[in-house]
Design an enzyme around this catalytic site. Sequence first.
Site, PDB file in Angstrom:
ATOM      1  N   ASP A 149      37.471  40.293  46.454  1.00  0.00           N
ATOM      2  CA  ASP A 149      36.702  41.346  45.707  1.00  0.00           C
ATOM      3  C   ASP A 149      35.952  42.279  46.716  1.00  0.00           C
ATOM      4  O   ASP A 149      35.649  43.331  46.551  1.00  0.00           O
ATOM      5  CB  ASP A 149      35.678  40.726  44.920  1.00  0.00           C
ATOM      6  CG  ASP A 149      35.258  41.827  43.926  1.00  0.00           C
ATOM      7  OD1 ASP A 149      35.869  42.717  43.267  1.00  0.00           O
ATOM      8  OD2 ASP A 149      33.788  41.987  43.901  1.00  0.00           O
ATOM      9  N   ARG A 150      35.799  41.618  48.014  1.00  0.00           N
ATOM     10  CA  ARG A 150      34.824  42.360  49.398  1.00  0.00           C
ATOM     11  C   ARG A 150      35.922  43.490  49.662  1.00  0.00           C
ATOM     12  O   ARG A 150      35.237  44.319  50.509  1.00  0.00           O
ATOM     13  CB  ARG A 150      34.353  41.403  49.988  1.00  0.00           C
ATOM     14  CG  ARG A 150      33.396  40.413  49.484  1.00  0.00           C
ATOM     15  CD  ARG A 150      32.092  41.154  49.331  1.00  0.00           C
ATOM     16  NE  ARG A 150      31.211  40.471  48.625  1.00  0.00           N
ATOM     17  CZ  ARG A 150      29.740  40.783  48.107  1.00  0.00           C
ATOM     18  NH1 ARG A 150      29.632  42.193  47.956  1.00  0.00           N
ATOM     19  NH2 ARG A 150      29.065  40.024  47.479  1.00  0.00           N
ATOM     20  N   LEU A 193      31.413  46.668  39.020  1.00  0.00           N
ATOM     21  CA  LEU A 193      31.669  48.322  39.062  1.00  0.00           C
ATOM     22  C   LEU A 193      32.008  48.644  40.485  1.00  0.00           C
ATOM     23  O   LEU A 193      32.268  49.826  40.675  1.00  0.00           O
ATOM     24  CB  LEU A 193      30.160  48.983  38.951  1.00  0.00           C
ATOM     25  CG  LEU A 193      29.350  48.877  37.555  1.00  0.00           C
ATOM     26  CD1 LEU A 193      28.065  49.465  37.627  1.00  0.00           C
ATOM     27  CD2 LEU A 193      30.275  49.714  36.557  1.00  0.00           C
ATOM     28  N   ARG A 194      32.486  47.787  41.438  1.00  0.00           N
ATOM     29  CA  ARG A 194      33.086  48.022  42.535  1.00  0.00           C
ATOM     30  C   ARG A 194      34.361  48.832  42.538  1.00  0.00           C
ATOM     31  O   ARG A 194      34.625  49.787  43.369  1.00  0.00           O
ATOM     32  CB  ARG A 194      33.346  46.930  43.451  1.00  0.00           C
ATOM     33  CG  ARG A 194      32.146  46.204  43.867  1.00  0.00           C
ATOM     34  CD  ARG A 194      32.540  45.131  45.052  1.00  0.00           C
ATOM     35  NE  ARG A 194      31.249  44.460  45.747  1.00  0.00           N
ATOM     36  CZ  ARG A 194      30.885  43.099  45.288  1.00  0.00           C
ATOM     37  NH1 ARG A 194      31.810  42.389  44.506  1.00  0.00           N
ATOM     38  NH2 ARG A 194      30.014  42.662  45.732  1.00  0.00           N
ATOM     39  N   GLY A 195      35.084  48.614  41.247  1.00  0.00           N
ATOM     40  CA  GLY A 195      36.547  49.204  41.255  1.00  0.00           C
ATOM     41  C   GLY A 195      36.179  50.716  41.145  1.00  0.00           C
ATOM     42  O   GLY A 195      36.708  51.604  41.606  1.00  0.00           O
TER      43      GLY A 195
END
Length: 423
Positions: free
Chosen positions: A280-281, A361-363
């Site tokens: 995910d990073r 919310l990174r996407g």
Amino acid sequence: MASLLGTCSTATLAARPLSSPTSRTSIPSLSLTPGHSHGTKFYGGIRIHGKKSRSQFHVAVTNVATEVNPSEQAQRLAAKESQRPVYPFAAIVGQDEMKLCLLLNVIDPKIGGVMIMGDRGTGKSTTVRSLTDLLPEIKIVAGDPYNSDPEDPEAMGPEVRESIVKGVQLPVATTKINMVDLPLGATEDRVCGTIDIEKALTEGVKAFEPGLLAKANRGILYVDEVNLLDDHLVDVLLDSAASGWNTVEREGISISHPARFILIGSGNPEEGELRPQLLDRFGMHAQVGTVRDAELRVKIVEERARFDKNPKEFRVSYEAEQDKLQEQITSARSGLSSVQIDQDLKVKISRVCSELNVDGLRGDIVTNRAAKALAALKGRDNVTPEDIATVIPNCLRHRLRKDPLESIDSGLLVIEKFYEIFS
């Protein structure tokens, strides 16, 4: 390059219409005239907020902000000539998706890096290492082991911060963005940094010896076969990638230094999966497949044979294309801040993420950044739906929850949802 800028391999479904040379001869001096304003300190126009957690440390890092040798430029040129020749980025055949993801991260490092997964022998490591020729120059404090930014207090090492507070003038130089390789067998001490044994034995003082994370600050940290990396090193990367700082507490040493880097990893999925926390990073995810076209395979073999026979001559033959690409990257970086994305497109991007059940919310953030970087690379100041269609599979593919019974590729799921909402 035209094909590279237009599409990526996963976004081929996007055919459906939509509705809508380094020099340090002149070294400027950083002005550090102290002043005060409403409790916030200003030093030469640099605003420094009091952050005790960052400024408290019990060891001094020596050999920082040293004088620059007048013959340093000649030495660096000689060292560059003696280095192992790197395969030119412009000579990479195919693999447009991977190349585009790498270029977008160079244009906007805040995208958060690239995870490249694919078959063995598909040029993953070669492509990443070929990126070094295209990396732009940045300003650093000369002699600083942390590549401190002379204009951004958040990207300064501990001793540079202290020198600025004291009003010391520091020499400023320019250098290319650094690429650091993190080998699988590296120890935690080498990665994080540890006590300088030589100084402890000879001078009897506790001095900190910076590690690979310090060297990679404001640069690129590349991990080949990242899915085979030891868990304790993965934990270190997670902590630094999350905070942008590396904190070392050992042998009486307590120090924090900036560790902001573009994380690039590559690996073969057959050799093991990557931990979800680390996956995910990575801002973007590129899938690389083996080239099936016979003519392209022959071209790749012939180009590699030419490079192995005479690397210098091969690199000279691609100099014009390399220079053109480097100019394009420099122009895109300078024009990135002026690129705008309509509110309607932002809402639709978030709808895609929401309906795909993307956690966090990174996407959303990465898709917006990548679309802006692509528009800047194409020389435009507005993001179009086509830009979003090109980058959104790479930004969301690795963030979807895996269903063991699902046979369709996650990138295709993203594309289908994209057209459902955007059309």
